[in-house]
Design an enzyme around this catalytic site. Sequence first.
Site, PDB file in Angstrom:
ATOM      1  CB  CYS A 201      -0.977  -0.011   1.169  1.00 29.32           C
ATOM      2  SG  CYS A 201      -0.218   0.095   2.818  1.00 29.32           S
TER       3      CYS A 201
ATOM      4  CG  HIS B 288      -4.567   0.130   3.828  1.00 31.04           C
ATOM      5  ND1 HIS B 288      -3.853  -0.803   3.112  1.00 31.04           N
ATOM      6  CD2 HIS B 288      -5.489   0.649   2.968  1.00 31.04           C
ATOM      7  CE1 HIS B 288      -4.328  -0.868   1.874  1.00 31.04           C
ATOM      8  NE2 HIS B 288      -5.309   0.008   1.758  1.00 31.04           N
TER       9      HIS B 288
ATOM     10  CG  HIS C 162      -6.642   0.416  -1.802  1.00 31.77           C
ATOM     11  ND1 HIS C 162      -6.843  -0.235  -0.597  1.00 31.77           N
ATOM     12  CD2 HIS C 162      -7.597  -0.083  -2.642  1.00 31.77           C
ATOM     13  CE1 HIS C 162      -7.869  -1.060  -0.701  1.00 31.77           C
ATOM     14  NE2 HIS C 162      -8.343  -0.991  -1.921  1.00 31.77           N
TER      15      HIS C 162
END
Length: 358
Positions: A255, A303, A315
């Site tokens: 990520c 994240h 993402h």
Amino acid sequence: MTATALVCAVGALLTPGTALAAPAEPDPAPAPRLEELRKEIETLYHKAEAATEAYNAAREKTREQSRKLARIEKKTAAAEERMELLRGQAGAMVRSHYRGNGMPDILKLLLEGGSGDFLHDADTARKGRQAQQGLIASLENTRERLDGYAETADEEYRRLRAQQKKKAVAKKSVEQRIEAAEELESRLQAEELERLRELEDEAARKAQAVWLDSGALEEIDARASKEGKKALAYATGQLGKDYEWGAEGPDTYDCSGLTSQAWAAAGRTIPRTSQEQWKRLPRIPVRDMRPGDLIIYHADASHVGMYIGDGDIVHAPRPGRQITVTGAGSMRILGVVRPDERADERADERADERTGER
């Protein structure tokens, strides 16, 4: 048994649905069990992602300390070279002193020099003494620098070893959690895996709906900056590529690997991990969010995704998934950061807000 009875018995055995038929597939897991399994797998992958960011942070520290050590070694080599030169000069001076039978320079001038040259020669002797003192001082300073470099290098080596251990621990943690999640998934039949994916998508849609119902998107109408557009172009250009923990492209990403590389492509160097992006980049209210901004998720900032507009992000989700577009509110939002934020811009905005409040 008669022949007729035997034929009937064999015929019965060969009839479909009798004892010789293939065993039935086990019943698919009931929906409640699959939902519990989805939450368990989600938790494992969340922990894996947190461990991934810890690994990324330790790796960045390791790289940084390796660069520091390289600089220290370069300075040490230069100082050692200078030390050798100074030692050579000091040796030549000592030899010259002994060739003069150890006689002080002033006394030699009195015995050998004429009175007319005395002042000139005395000045030369004084400069010679200053040169000796300067050489001794240079030797001492160089030795102190070498000692300092050695001490700093030792400290950096200790830090490097500590970060290497942290990296190894984080790596093991990532692998264990991913392995546990994959093991749970491996127990499922194909139709159960498909239903599990549907449950994941359904949970994301519900979370997104709640976020949209809060009215958050109604106040978001800002446009991307020039740099933000470049970062967006890079990030969306990676759609469909596999997630891989610890990866920074060009073929796979995690990520924060995706977001850091996207902004690097836009000419901005930002922290490598989602936690550091949250700590070090300027924070922006959700209502002021614009495309290109980074949305940080979960309480542990484990994240990150890039806002692309219309309530969506791009993402890299997790192992086993590909870079995709999903709702910005599909996960718990911790906050928003802006890599290309300027201090004067925020100061102007805050001043405008204060003026409006009055």
